[in-house]
Design an enzyme around this catalytic site. Structure first.
Site, PDB file in Angstrom:
ATOM      1  N   ASP A 146      97.409 -54.169   1.004  1.00 20.50           N
ATOM      2  CA  ASP A 146      97.653 -55.516   0.911  1.00 20.50           C
ATOM      3  C   ASP A 146      96.552 -55.595  -0.220  1.00 20.50           C
ATOM      4  O   ASP A 146      95.516 -56.209  -0.239  1.00 20.50           O
ATOM      5  CB  ASP A 146      97.214 -56.963   1.476  1.00 20.50           C
ATOM      6  CG  ASP A 146      97.318 -58.219   0.848  1.00 20.50           C
ATOM      7  OD1 ASP A 146      97.661 -58.014   0.089  1.00 20.50           O
ATOM      8  OD2 ASP A 146      97.111 -59.551   1.464  1.00 20.50           O
ATOM      9  N   TYR A 166      98.798 -67.731 -14.734  1.00 19.99           N
ATOM     10  CA  TYR A 166      99.270 -66.164 -14.395  1.00 19.99           C
ATOM     11  C   TYR A 166      98.246 -65.667 -15.885  1.00 19.99           C
ATOM     12  O   TYR A 166      97.449 -64.765 -15.775  1.00 19.99           O
ATOM     13  CB  TYR A 166     100.759 -66.042 -14.627  1.00 19.99           C
ATOM     14  CG  TYR A 166     101.390 -64.931 -15.221  1.00 19.99           C
ATOM     15  CD1 TYR A 166     101.136 -63.561 -13.791  1.00 19.99           C
ATOM     16  CD2 TYR A 166     101.799 -64.701 -16.563  1.00 19.99           C
ATOM     17  CE1 TYR A 166     101.552 -62.619 -14.450  1.00 19.99           C
ATOM     18  CE2 TYR A 166     102.571 -63.402 -16.356  1.00 19.99           C
ATOM     19  CZ  TYR A 166     102.785 -62.531 -15.524  1.00 19.99           C
ATOM     20  OH  TYR A 166     103.231 -61.155 -15.078  1.00 19.99           O
ATOM     21  N   THR A 172     112.688 -56.959 -13.429  1.00 22.44           N
ATOM     22  CA  THR A 172     113.009 -56.306 -11.622  1.00 22.44           C
ATOM     23  C   THR A 172     113.434 -57.944 -10.895  1.00 22.44           C
ATOM     24  O   THR A 172     112.747 -59.061 -11.553  1.00 22.44           O
ATOM     25  CB  THR A 172     111.786 -56.302 -11.944  1.00 22.44           C
ATOM     26  OG1 THR A 172     110.485 -57.671 -12.245  1.00 22.44           O
ATOM     27  CG2 THR A 172     110.996 -55.217 -13.764  1.00 22.44           C
ATOM     28  N   ASP A 204     101.275 -49.772  -2.517  1.00 28.14           N
ATOM     29  CA  ASP A 204     102.761 -51.296  -2.374  1.00 28.14           C
ATOM     30  C   ASP A 204     102.057 -51.425  -0.936  1.00 28.14           C
ATOM     31  O   ASP A 204     101.514 -51.025   0.481  1.00 28.14           O
ATOM     32  CB  ASP A 204     103.592 -50.024  -2.319  1.00 28.14           C
ATOM     33  CG  ASP A 204     104.439 -51.934  -2.914  1.00 28.14           C
ATOM     34  OD1 ASP A 204     104.823 -51.405  -4.194  1.00 28.14           O
ATOM     35  OD2 ASP A 204     105.026 -52.218  -1.869  1.00 28.14           O
TER      36      ASP A 204
END
Ligand SMILES: NC(=O)c1ccc[n+]([C@@H]2O[C@H](COP(=O)([O-])OP(=O)(O)OC[C@H]3O[C@@H](n4cnc5c(N)ncnc54)[C@H](O)[C@@H]3O)[C@@H](O)[C@H]2O)c1
Length: 254
Positions: free
Chosen positions: A60, A152, A187, A36
């Site tokens: 990253d 996306y 989330t 992460d």
């Protein structure tokens, strides 16, 4: 335990669905390398699930070096790899008009390139162990179009294509490749889809619109996606490969 002795790598592991996946993988007996960008969130993950069970790796994943090197570090730390859940992604620009090309590239890199490089780095190690399971994260927007997130959607369709192609390419090595396609999930990333304008009223209205189109009438819980991933990487799914599995309360069933 369903993953006893397995070596697992999870990207975007420190929050949301990824975190729920780490929790399940550890519970079922796996050692997990958790990748992460947030060192702080990874510290919390290790504190919650145990230093012997979770290896934190800060990277990253929107950079090719970060994506490649972090998987190499994970394999080295675990001593191999049986499972990869390449979960990293981000919403990206809301429109193709006046496109910010850097934001566009970052979204493609995090959603598609990091998954591609992750699979590329891990495949030989899985082959050496007699097989493995890779799961990617797409979205309902990787199965149907998205009015609010065209970039996306393009990226998540690419992830589905990558899944099916790699499933064919790696089947002979006993490496299964599948993808989960969650609906809007509860989330921190949710706001990146519904709340782009920064106006909370607009975010609430957008969320209500999406939920209104879900036959089961609610958001996805992170654990529901992690449960689907757990099944896909377990031996219970030993003959399942090339599948794009919606976890969406029926959204894409129309
Ligand atoms: N939340 C949703 O509504 C939803 C729906 C469908 C699919 N998805 C997909 O699920 C995945 C993650 O979503 P989530 O809801 O679990 O997110 P989340 O916001 O709970 O967690 C995202 C994690 O990714 C990490 N991250 C962000 N940028 C990174 C980078 N450049 N490198 C490494 N790590 C980075 C963050 O630190 C965080 O821990 C993405 O692929 C997303 O496209 C989300």
């Amino acid at each position: 335990m369903r993953l006893q002795g397995k070596l697992a790598i999870v990207t975007a592991a420190a929050s949301g669905m990824g975190r729920a996946g780490v929790e399940r993988f550890v519970r079922e007996g796996a050692r997990v390398a958790a990748i992460d960008i947030s060192a702080e969130a990874l510290d919390r993950l290790v504190a919650d699930f145990g230093a012997g069970k979770v290896v934190p790796i800060v990277a990253d994943l929107s950079t090719p070096d970060g994506a490649r090197d972090s998987i190499d570090q994970a394999v080295a730390a675990l001593g191999g790899a049986d499972i990869l859940w390449a979960h990293a992604g981000m919403p990206g620009p809301a429109s193709v008009e006046n496109l910010d090309i850097d934001a566009y590239r970052k979204a493609i890199d995090l959603n598609v390139t990091s998954a591609t490089l992750g699979a590329g780095q891990v495949a030989a190690h899985m082959r050496a162990r007699g097989g493995g399971a890779i799961v990617f994260t797409s979205s309902i927007s990787g199965l149907v179009g998205s009015m609010m997130s065209p970039i996306y959607s393009a990226a998540k369709w690419a992830v589905v294509g990558l899944t099916k192609s790699l499933a064919l390419a790696l089947a002979g090595d006993n490496i299964r490749v599948n993808v989960v396609c969650p609906g809007l999930a509860d989330t921190p990333m949710k706001a990146g889809f519904t709340g782009r304008s920064g106006d909370p009223a607009e975010a609430a209205a957008n969320e209500a619109k999406v939920v209104g189109a879900v036959p089961m009438g609610r958001l996805v819980k992170p654990g529901e996606v992690a449960d689907a991933v757990l099944w896909l990487v377990s031996d219970e799914a030993s003959f399942v490969t090339g599948v794009a599995l919606p976890v969406d309360g029926g959204f894409t069933a129309r």
